[in-house]
Design a protein around this motif. Structure first.
Motif, mmCIF file in Angstrom:
data_model
loop_
_atom_site.group_PDB
_atom_site.id
_atom_site.type_symbol
_atom_site.label_atom_id
_atom_site.label_comp_id
_atom_site.label_asym_id
_atom_site.label_seq_id
_atom_site.Cartn_x
_atom_site.Cartn_y
_atom_site.Cartn_z
ATOM 1 N N CYS A 176 2.859 -11.412 -3.799
ATOM 2 C CA CYS A 176 3.228 -10.631 -2.616
ATOM 3 C C CYS A 176 2.375 -9.391 -2.434
ATOM 4 C CB CYS A 176 4.716 -10.321 -2.569
ATOM 5 S SG CYS A 176 5.403 -9.747 -4.076
ATOM 6 N N LEU A 177 2.242 -9.042 -1.164
ATOM 7 C CA LEU A 177 1.444 -7.877 -0.777
ATOM 8 C C LEU A 177 2.419 -6.804 -0.304
ATOM 9 C CD1 LEU A 177 -1.162 -9.682 1.541
ATOM 10 C CD2 LEU A 177 -1.019 -9.658 -0.938
ATOM 11 N N VAL A 178 2.223 -5.600 -0.801
ATOM 12 C CA VAL A 178 3.196 -4.543 -0.519
ATOM 13 C C VAL A 178 2.563 -3.510 0.423
ATOM 14 C CG1 VAL A 178 4.664 -2.773 -1.553
ATOM 15 C CG2 VAL A 178 4.265 -4.934 -2.751
ATOM 16 N N PHE A 179 3.207 -3.331 1.576
ATOM 17 C CA PHE A 179 2.665 -2.450 2.613
ATOM 18 C C PHE A 179 3.629 -1.317 2.940
ATOM 19 C CE2 PHE A 179 0.521 -6.459 3.471
ATOM 20 C CZ PHE A 179 -0.753 -6.062 3.835
ATOM 21 N N GLU A 180 3.063 -0.290 3.529
ATOM 22 C CA GLU A 180 3.850 0.783 4.138
ATOM 23 C C GLU A 180 4.836 0.149 5.139
ATOM 24 O OE1 GLU A 180 1.082 3.145 6.398
ATOM 25 O OE2 GLU A 180 2.640 4.464 7.157
ATOM 26 N N TYR A 181 6.062 0.658 5.158
ATOM 27 C CA TYR A 181 7.076 0.092 6.043
ATOM 28 C C TYR A 181 7.002 0.731 7.427
ATOM 29 C CZ TYR A 181 11.503 -1.708 7.663
ATOM 30 O OH TYR A 181 12.451 -2.374 8.379
ATOM 31 N N MET A 182 7.064 -0.101 8.446
ATOM 32 C CA MET A 182 6.960 0.408 9.813
ATOM 33 C C MET A 182 8.249 0.063 10.559
ATOM 34 S SD MET A 182 3.925 1.829 10.017
ATOM 35 C CE MET A 182 3.399 1.808 11.702
ATOM 36 N N GLU A 183 9.096 1.058 10.721
ATOM 37 C CA GLU A 183 10.466 0.865 11.226
ATOM 38 C C GLU A 183 10.542 0.149 12.568
ATOM 39 O OE1 GLU A 183 9.680 3.316 9.427
ATOM 40 O OE2 GLU A 183 11.345 3.739 8.073
ATOM 41 N N ASN A 184 9.589 0.422 13.449
ATOM 42 C CA ASN A 184 9.737 -0.110 14.802
ATOM 43 C C ASN A 184 8.978 -1.400 15.083
ATOM 44 O OD1 ASN A 184 11.688 1.488 16.170
ATOM 45 N ND2 ASN A 184 10.290 3.215 15.973
ATOM 46 N N ARG B 96 10.238 4.270 -2.223
ATOM 47 C CA ARG B 96 9.894 4.261 -0.806
ATOM 48 C C ARG B 96 10.143 2.874 -0.226
ATOM 49 N NH1 ARG B 96 3.471 5.239 -1.510
ATOM 50 N NH2 ARG B 96 4.198 6.535 -3.179
ATOM 51 N N LYS B 97 10.479 2.886 1.056
ATOM 52 C CA LYS B 97 10.737 1.612 1.717
ATOM 53 C C LYS B 97 9.400 0.930 1.973
ATOM 54 C CE LYS B 97 13.833 -0.064 5.203
ATOM 55 N NZ LYS B 97 14.648 0.227 6.351
ATOM 56 N N VAL B 98 9.325 -0.348 1.715
ATOM 57 C CA VAL B 98 8.054 -1.061 1.903
ATOM 58 C C VAL B 98 8.299 -2.389 2.625
ATOM 59 C CG1 VAL B 98 6.827 -0.090 -0.100
ATOM 60 C CG2 VAL B 98 8.293 -2.100 -0.414
ATOM 61 N N TYR C 39 -0.213 -0.890 -0.279
ATOM 62 C CA TYR C 39 0.040 -0.140 -1.519
ATOM 63 C C TYR C 39 -0.428 -0.899 -2.752
ATOM 64 C CZ TYR C 39 3.139 3.039 1.064
ATOM 65 O OH TYR C 39 3.645 3.953 1.929
ATOM 66 N N GLY C 40 -0.340 -2.209 -2.679
ATOM 67 C CA GLY C 40 -0.745 -2.970 -3.852
ATOM 68 C C GLY C 40 -0.328 -4.420 -3.729
ATOM 69 N N VAL C 41 -0.609 -5.148 -4.790
ATOM 70 C CA VAL C 41 -0.381 -6.580 -4.784
ATOM 71 C C VAL C 41 0.396 -6.928 -6.040
ATOM 72 C CG1 VAL C 41 -1.555 -8.798 -4.722
ATOM 73 C CG2 VAL C 41 -2.652 -6.814 -3.697
#
Ligand code: ADP
Length: 473
Positions: free
Chosen positions: A287-295, A241-243, A277-279
């Motif tokens: 790094c901190l990994v988050f849901e990707y927000m396209e806009n 998944r894109k993050v 999502y996690g660290v």
């Protein structure tokens, strides 16, 4: 429309084989303890308090359930309660064979306010909640101590469970879930489930440390997409998944505090919150990994779309944010820096709240001190500016300013005024002016958010209700 989301008390385990368990239909019904947003195609979304038919519970972590439209799929077993069921072993708050004495010993050892467990009472078929507290007792009890509350049942035909008389639940997991968020008559909210410490087979076979740790080999880093308070933000890929990956510069973040809190933040999960999502602490920088927000961020999005934003769209944005914030409010989690710049816009133009609670880990006095040049004075409630008194009601004030930003298409509030000028005008009772595009009803909500006294402001639950009513008009 309200949508489904996820939040589990235990980190989600590996999914079972998708072929497993879609066959054995049964009559047992389960109730969703909270919303759940599917992580995979064969998961089913859950909506809090809705009933589902239980199809298969042979896997301990993932059960198969069916909704009222006939859709079936996997859900985390800890997010549903069986009606009439007494099978609590999947919940980390339940200790089956444990005496009162042992419970006290374990909870005292844990020593955290609100550490708790549910155990069998001596009376067969009855359960007790044991909870550790340091709070002063009403009849001079000594601190710290463990209090025991028996889970009682009503005498009514339809049995209901309760700890404090007023709050009745049809299942014990629902009751515990409620009291994990509300003290409601208990000495303290049930904060930290404590188990006897027998390691589950999953933990034994999976030495992959903490559940929020992301394996660096699973994380691919891509291009830079932004730059924030903690450093660069890159796009990336994690498990197909894109993050969005925030690379945290060491000198910018109090990372020990963050790691402790990351687990709480990961459990906060709602479709109107940008999911953490996690660290990845094994990479440097962390790094901190988050849901990707396209806009991208809402403030930029508003400016780009200036002149093309319909009333429905603007109201929908406020509604989205109020929904995410109502969830945070109900989880007793304070955002502390709500503003359009801290909301992000998805591919489907949904707005989600981001960066919640993150200011607590910023190591920059200019940002964290209300006297500092980077402190978001223009979004802050008077009690925050004066005494750093943050609360969900101070978030409500900021939400009023966010609505103002939306209806001004991304303009900065008090554009040409310094922080001290803003504080002065707020003190004399002045407020931001009504945006040209805002209907009276929306402007009234903004003004309500900007009441001087926090208790005179609406809650997010109420704001959500009011905004939803406006969008139905
Ligand atoms: P920080 O929290 O470190 O201050 P920000 O959240 O302000 O960082 O992020 C900086 C920029 O990075 C944002 O303005 C946005 O453009 C981009 N960004 C941040 N998070 C995401 C995300 N989850 N998805 C897409 N873009 C993001």
């Amino acid at each position: 429309m309200f949508c489904v989301s996820a939040a589990s008390k235990k980190p989600l385990p590996q999914l079972p084989d998708p072929e497993m368990g879609l066959s054995e239909l049964g009559d047992q019904m389960v109730i969703a303890l909270q919303d759940y947003m599917p992580l995979r195609d064969d998961d089913l979304p859950l909506q809090k308090d809705q009933e589902y038919r239980l199809i298969n519970s042979s896997h301990s972590d993932w059960w198969t359930v069916q909704d009222d439209r006939g859709n079936a799929g996997f859900v985390p077993s800890i997010l549903v309660a069986e009606k009439n069921g007494k099978n609590f072993e999947r919940f980390e708050w339940y200790n089956k064979h444990i005496s009162r004495w042992e419970a006290e010993e374990l909870l005292m050892k844990e020593g955290k306010e609100g550490a708790f467990m549910v155990r069998d009472s001596r009376q067969v078929g009855v359960y007790t909640v044991s909870v550790f507290t340091k709070a002063p007792g009403s009849n001079g009890e000594k601190n710290p101590r463990v209090k025991h509350y028996q889970i009682r049942q009503t005498d009514t035909e339809k049995k209901a469970f309760y700890l404090a008389e007023k709050y009745l639940f049809s299942t014990i997991p629902e009751l515990i879930h409620y009291h994990q968020h509300n003290a409601a008559g208990l000495i303290t909210r049930l904060r930290h489930p404590v188990t006897k410490g027998e390691r589950s087979s999953q933990e034994i076979t999976d030495p992959s440390k903490d559940q929020w740790e992301i394996n660096p080999e699973e994380l691919d880093l891509g291009q830079k997409i932004g730059c924030g308070q903690f450093g660069l933000v890159l796009e990336g890929k994690w498990r197909d998944r894109k993050v969005a990956v925030k690379m945290v510069k060491e000198e910018c973040m109090s990372d020990e505090d963050f790691k402790e809190e990351a687990q709480v933040m990961m459990r906060l999960s709602h479709c109107k919150l940008v999911q953490l999502y996690g660290v990845c602490t094994q990479r440097s920088p962390m790094c901190l990994v988050f849901e990707y927000m396209e806009n991208g961020c809402l403030s930029d999005y508003l400016r780009e779309k200036k002149g093309r934003l319909s009333q429905d769209l603007m109201l929908g944005m406020c509604l989205d944010v109020s929904e995410g914030m109502a969830y945070l409010e109900s989880s007793n989690f304070i955002h502390r820096d709500l503003a359009a710049r801290n909301c992000l816009v998805s591919k489907n133009n949904e707005v989600k709240v981001s960066d919640f609670g993150m200011t607590r880990f910023v190591l920059d006095d200019q940002y964290t001190s209300s006297q500092g040049s980077k402190f978001p004075v223009k979004w802050s409630a008077p009690e925050v500016i004066k005494y750093s008194k943050f609360s969900s009601k101070s978030d409500v004030w900021s939400f009023g300013v966010l609505m103002w930003e939306v209806y001004n298409e991304g303009r900065l509030p008090y554009e040409n005024r310094s922080n001290s000028e803003v504080v002065e005008s707020l003190n004399s009772g002045l407020r931001l002016l009504k945006p040209r595009l805002a209907p009276d009803a929306v402007h009234m909500l903004m003004e309500w958010c900007w009441k001087e006294k926090p208790e005179d402001r609406p809650s997010f639950a109420l704001l959500l209700h009011e905004l939803a009513a406006l969008s139905d008009l």
